[in-house]
Design an enzyme around this catalytic site. Structure first.
Site, mmCIF file in Angstrom:
data_model
loop_
_atom_site.group_PDB
_atom_site.id
_atom_site.type_symbol
_atom_site.label_atom_id
_atom_site.label_comp_id
_atom_site.label_asym_id
_atom_site.label_seq_id
_atom_site.Cartn_x
_atom_site.Cartn_y
_atom_site.Cartn_z
ATOM 1 N N GLU A 128 0.833 -1.206 0.000
ATOM 2 C CA GLU A 128 0.000 0.000 0.000
ATOM 3 C C GLU A 128 0.873 1.263 0.000
ATOM 4 O OE1 GLU A 128 -4.407 0.978 1.714
ATOM 5 O OE2 GLU A 128 -2.980 0.189 3.154
ATOM 6 N N HIS A 175 6.679 -26.801 0.189
ATOM 7 C CA HIS A 175 5.838 -27.798 -0.477
ATOM 8 C C HIS A 175 4.693 -27.128 -1.221
ATOM 9 C CE1 HIS A 175 7.993 -30.965 1.710
ATOM 10 N NE2 HIS A 175 8.154 -29.996 2.588
ATOM 11 N N LYS A 194 -13.789 2.879 -2.746
ATOM 12 C CA LYS A 194 -14.567 3.289 -1.564
ATOM 13 C C LYS A 194 -15.738 4.156 -1.990
ATOM 14 C CE LYS A 194 -11.003 3.722 1.996
ATOM 15 N NZ LYS A 194 -10.293 4.688 2.832
HETATM 16 O O1 PA5 Z 1 -2.639 1.762 5.988
HETATM 17 C C1 PA5 Z 1 -3.687 2.345 5.835
HETATM 18 O O2 PA5 Z 1 -3.790 3.585 5.920
HETATM 19 C C2 PA5 Z 1 -4.956 1.579 5.573
HETATM 20 O O3 PA5 Z 1 -4.714 0.251 5.304
HETATM 21 C C3 PA5 Z 1 -5.875 1.692 6.769
HETATM 22 O O4 PA5 Z 1 -5.271 1.124 7.896
HETATM 23 C C4 PA5 Z 1 -7.227 1.024 6.503
HETATM 24 O O5 PA5 Z 1 -7.766 1.489 5.318
HETATM 25 C C5 PA5 Z 1 -8.172 1.303 7.643
HETATM 26 O O6 PA5 Z 1 -8.301 2.689 7.795
HETATM 27 P P1 PA5 Z 1 -8.791 3.326 9.127
HETATM 28 O O7 PA5 Z 1 -7.759 3.035 10.178
HETATM 29 O O8 PA5 Z 1 -8.901 4.774 8.842
HETATM 30 O O9 PA5 Z 1 -10.093 2.704 9.459
#
Ligand code: PA5
Length: 468
Positions: A296, A323, A437
């Site tokens: 990410e 494996h 989203k």
């Molecule tokens: O790393 C990130 O920013 C995302 O993966 C968030 O952790 C995830 O989208 C959850 O977001 P939030 O903590 O705002 O609920």
């Protein structure tokens, strides 16, 4: 022994097509700029994850909350903690539980858990799983930790609404509130607003700490402390790693070296898939945490509309995946590098009995230990990959304990920040997940999603001639 990175098997000439000395020298210069870039972001106040190990106020507040919960519930009456969250809000707590609590933690009885609660993490909205957990929990002995930095993530909010309604129906409004704690932004978001309006307990994720960099904030530290993990040692380990990575010299900065090697492997040698393969069940979920962090943070457009950059991380587990995936790593496309995670001292090693001296397939195992076998298999797999010209490196930790896990977490977080600089992307945002989203909001009828609804309605519909 300090955490050690052996990258011999990433380098030419021992690895045909490996990283050359000239490339390594050149990236050493570029790394100085990457290091300076990270320091500049930190000085500008945007990299809060680097300050978490020293945030005594935050840590004390979390510890005080945990002490209060224990006192209120009469010592050992808290049987279950349930984290509601997703992504960076869920993967850290899971990784900490697996690494730092005995195996099968949630299956142990209260005595074996020294009175500490089980930890469940609802990291999805699959109704079957949520219903199954809620059906077997004693709500009076449970604490629900609702974790969301933004305080508005659809999955987490949906989990919260389901849980809150259940709690209220079972216990009444006031007792329901006491079974909840929010972990969220200090100012913004729906959770903070509810906490203020209704007096629900809430701990802070500092404003400058993003989801996937938040494991050393109450996101990870609160569940860890509730389970009885030594969080002071966890933070001390992270601080020690930060100190170890203070220099812009790749011969001493282990996080920098990891980032530089992976970047070169991807951009100069086509090793676009980067495997993290612990040889330790305790570290298995650390690999899943790393996958999210690396993916990410680094999978991005450098400039809008370009082809995009970023390695593809992949989690594997030794020896299990020998494996499964190792055949692909050995003979499939030459597009992977593998990082092994080894542990020197395994706890409670088990001797393999010598039972069948006449059967060759069993006799050689007798007298060795299971931990020894696991470690030898790691070395054998690394050697075999190297022999076939497949680059790999090995991170070795002396033991899996809070201090060393803190070191490992900080190493990977810092490496990610450095890699962001080397790739020329912002490692701290995630614009690519926004459109999905918005479309979700549009389909669920969220009031402020008109524009997304328009865009959604313009998409071509499914072509029946192409449905089998
Ligand atoms: O790393 C990130 O920013 C995302 O993966 C968030 O952790 C995830 O989208 C959850 O977001 P939030 O903590 O705002 O609920």
């Amino acid at each position: 022994m300090p955490l050690r990175l052996d990258y011999s098997n990433m380098m030419a000439p021992s690895i045909d097509g490996g990283i050359t000395d000239a490339e390594w020298r050149e990236i050493g210069t570029r790394f100085s700029a990457a290091h300076a870039g990270v320091m500049a972001l930190h000085a500008a106040g945007t990299l809060g994850f680097l300050d978490l190990p020293d945030d005594r106020v935050l840590h004390r507040t979390t510890e005080a909350y945990v002490a209060g919960v224990r006192a209120r519930s009469g010592g050992d009456a808290l049987t279950d903690v349930v984290v509601l969250g997703i992504g960076g809000s869920a993967l850290g707590p899971i990784a900490l539980r697996t690494a730092l609590r005995p195996p099968q933690w949630n299956l142990l009885d209260a005595e074996a858990r020294s009175g500490h609660p089980r930890l469940h993490v609802l990291d999805n909205v699959d109704p079957a799983n949520i219903s199954a957990l809620l059906a077997r929990l004693d709500l009076r002995g449970s604490l629900f930790v609702v974790t969301s930095k933004s305080g508005g993530t659809a999955e987490t909010m949906a989990q919260y609404l389901v849980v809150r309604a259940r709690l209220t129906a079972a216990l009444g409004e006031a007792a329901a509130r006491e079974r909840l704690v929010f972990v969220t932004d200090p100012e913004k978001g729906a959770l903070r607003a509810i906490a203020r309006a209704e007096g629900v307990a809430a701990l802070e994720i500092p404003a400058n700490v993003g989801g996937r960099f938040s494991v050393l904030s109450p996101v990870g530290v609160l569940p860890a402390a509730l389970m009885g993990i030594d969080t002071a040692q966890l933070l001390a380990g992270a601080a020690a790693m930060r100190t170890r990575c203070a220099s812009d010299d790749l011969t001493s900065n282990i996080a920098g070296a990891f980032a530089a090697l992976q970047h070169l492997a991807d951009t100069k040698h086509g090793r676009r898939i980067q495997v993290l393969m612990p040889y330790s069940d305790a570290l298995r979920d650390m690999a899943a945490w790393f996958v999210q962090l690396w993916a990410e943070s680094l999978g991005k457009h450098r400039i809008p509309g370009d082809a995009g950059v970023g390695p593809t991380p992949l989690a594997a587990l030794g020896a299990t995946d020998q494996h499964s995936q190792v055949q692909l790593f050995m003979e499939g496309p030459a597009d992977k590098s593998v990082t092994f995670l080894g542990v020197e001292q395994v706890s409670g090693d088990v001797e393999i009995p010598s039972l069948h001296p006449d059967i060759a397939e069993l006799a050689y195992l007798g007298g060795h230990r299971l931990g020894e076998l696991l470690d030898i298999e790691r070395r054998a797999t690394a050697g075999a990959l190297a022999r076939r010209g497949r680059p790999n490196m090995t991170l070795t930790m002396a033991a899996v304990d809070p201090f060393r896990v803190g070191q490992l977490l900080m190493l990977f977080e810092l490496a990610t920040a450095y890699a962001g600089q080397l790739y020329g992307v912002n490692a701290f945002d995630q614009p690519g997940v926004e459109l999905g989203k918005q479309f979700t909001y549009a389909m669920l009828g969220r009031a402020d999603a008109d524009e997304a609804r328009r865009e959604w309605n313009l998409l071509p519909t499914s072509d029946p001639s192409r449905v089998i």
